[in-house]
Design an enzyme around this catalytic site. Structure first.
Site, PDB file in Angstrom:
ATOM      1  N   HIS A  98       0.853  -1.195   0.000  1.00  0.00           N
ATOM      2  CA  HIS A  98       0.000   0.000   0.000  1.00  0.00           C
ATOM      3  C   HIS A  98       0.881   1.234   0.000  1.00  0.00           C
ATOM      4  O   HIS A  98       1.993   1.234   0.552  1.00  0.00           O
ATOM      5  CB  HIS A  98      -0.957   0.025   1.198  1.00  0.00           C
ATOM      6  CG  HIS A  98      -0.288  -0.160   2.524  1.00  0.00           C
ATOM      7  ND1 HIS A  98       0.078  -1.391   3.017  1.00  0.00           N
ATOM      8  CD2 HIS A  98       0.089   0.743   3.466  1.00  0.00           C
ATOM      9  CE1 HIS A  98       0.649  -1.247   4.191  1.00  0.00           C
ATOM     10  NE2 HIS A  98       0.675   0.060   4.492  1.00  0.00           N
ATOM     11  N   HIS A 100       0.987   5.088   1.272  1.00  0.00           N
ATOM     12  CA  HIS A 100       0.377   6.101   2.134  1.00  0.00           C
ATOM     13  C   HIS A 100       0.357   7.426   1.372  1.00  0.00           C
ATOM     14  O   HIS A 100       1.386   7.849   0.831  1.00  0.00           O
ATOM     15  CB  HIS A 100       1.215   6.328   3.395  1.00  0.00           C
ATOM     16  CG  HIS A 100       1.208   5.186   4.356  1.00  0.00           C
ATOM     17  ND1 HIS A 100       0.486   5.207   5.519  1.00  0.00           N
ATOM     18  CD2 HIS A 100       1.844   3.983   4.336  1.00  0.00           C
ATOM     19  CE1 HIS A 100       0.685   4.069   6.180  1.00  0.00           C
ATOM     20  NE2 HIS A 100       1.504   3.315   5.475  1.00  0.00           N
TER      21      HIS A 100
HETATM   22  P1  5GP Z   1       2.169   0.134   7.402  1.00  0.00           P
HETATM   23  O1  5GP Z   1       1.931  -1.323   7.083  1.00  0.00           O
HETATM   24  O2  5GP Z   1       2.504   0.930   6.193  1.00  0.00           O
HETATM   25  O3  5GP Z   1       3.168   0.316   8.489  1.00  0.00           O
HETATM   26  O4  5GP Z   1       0.838   0.739   7.992  1.00  0.00           O
HETATM   27  C1  5GP Z   1      -0.426   0.181   7.818  1.00  0.00           C
HETATM   28  C2  5GP Z   1      -1.449   1.265   7.985  1.00  0.00           C
HETATM   29  O5  5GP Z   1      -2.738   0.665   7.860  1.00  0.00           O
HETATM   30  C3  5GP Z   1      -1.424   1.976   9.335  1.00  0.00           C
HETATM   31  O6  5GP Z   1      -1.229   3.363   9.124  1.00  0.00           O
HETATM   32  C4  5GP Z   1      -2.790   1.682   9.960  1.00  0.00           C
HETATM   33  O7  5GP Z   1      -3.350   2.807  10.591  1.00  0.00           O
HETATM   34  C5  5GP Z   1      -3.622   1.252   8.776  1.00  0.00           C
HETATM   35  N1  5GP Z   1      -4.612   0.234   9.108  1.00  0.00           N
HETATM   36  C6  5GP Z   1      -4.414  -0.882   9.840  1.00  0.00           C
HETATM   37  N2  5GP Z   1      -5.554  -1.604   9.914  1.00  0.00           N
HETATM   38  C7  5GP Z   1      -6.480  -0.925   9.209  1.00  0.00           C
HETATM   39  C8  5GP Z   1      -7.854  -1.173   8.923  1.00  0.00           C
HETATM   40  O8  5GP Z   1      -8.452  -2.176   9.323  1.00  0.00           O
HETATM   41  N3  5GP Z   1      -8.496  -0.236   8.170  1.00  0.00           N
HETATM   42  C9  5GP Z   1      -7.857   0.873   7.695  1.00  0.00           C
HETATM   43  N4  5GP Z   1      -8.592   1.730   6.965  1.00  0.00           N
HETATM   44  N5  5GP Z   1      -6.569   1.139   7.945  1.00  0.00           N
HETATM   45  C10 5GP Z   1      -5.882   0.243   8.694  1.00  0.00           C
END
Ligand code: 5GP
Ligand code: ZN
Length: 130
Positions: A98, A100
């Site tokens: 993903h 951001h």
């Molecule tokens: P990363 O994997 O890039 O460190 O972060 C994953 C991101 O996904 C985090 O910023 C977190 O807030 C977001 N996130 C985690 N679980 C969910 C979810 O169930 N729904 C949404 N909309 N965002 C999520």
């Protein structure tokens, strides 16, 4: 992937606040935003991270961010730019690729906290990189 929360969101098995969707990607609001309008761009197919994802997803995602998402964020929320980031390996919480899209505002508190004591000088690092 059976236990991937983003795959579940894409399949509609878990709820999400979706603001854009096409045949390749779904764009949802981050449940824990850094700034107002913090979005996550998810490919509909499961890829782990930037080292795994198909090039067409990268190209398409950046085009949608530039041409569609940023204009919406700017017009509706008044942001002045977006910080784009992707975590992988160390620091990745959800192992479904993903991007951001973090809208930036005057005086927001978005920051990477560099610990200067852990840094080597530029020439030392340059030598290692060459
Ligand atoms: P990363 O994997 O890039 O460190 O972060 C994953 C991101 O996904 C985090 O910023 C977190 O807030 C977001 N996130 C985690 N679980 C969910 C979810 O169930 N729904 C949404 N909309 N965002 C999520
Ligand atoms: Zn997944």
């Amino acid at each position: 992937m059976n236990d991937c929360i983003f795959c579940k969101i894409i399949k509609g098995e878990l709820p999400s606040k979706t603001i854009y969707e096409d045949e390749l990607i779904k764009v949802i609001m981050n449940i824990n935003p850094s700034t107002n309008g913090h979005l996550l761009v998810l490919p509909k197919e499961h890829y782990v991270d930037i080292f795994d994802v198909d090039e067409k997803i990268i190209n398409h995602s950046f085009k949608v961010i530039r041409d569609t998402l940023y204009p919406i964020l700017k017009d509706k929320l008044g942001c002045e730019g977006v910080t784009l980031s992707e975590n992988n390996l160390l620091g990745q919480e959800v192992h479904h690729f993903h991007i951001h899209v973090t809208p930036r505002y005057q005086n927001d508190l978005v920051d990477f906290n560099y610990n200067k004591e852990l840094l080597e000088d530029l020439d030392t690092v340059l030598e290692k990189l060459q």
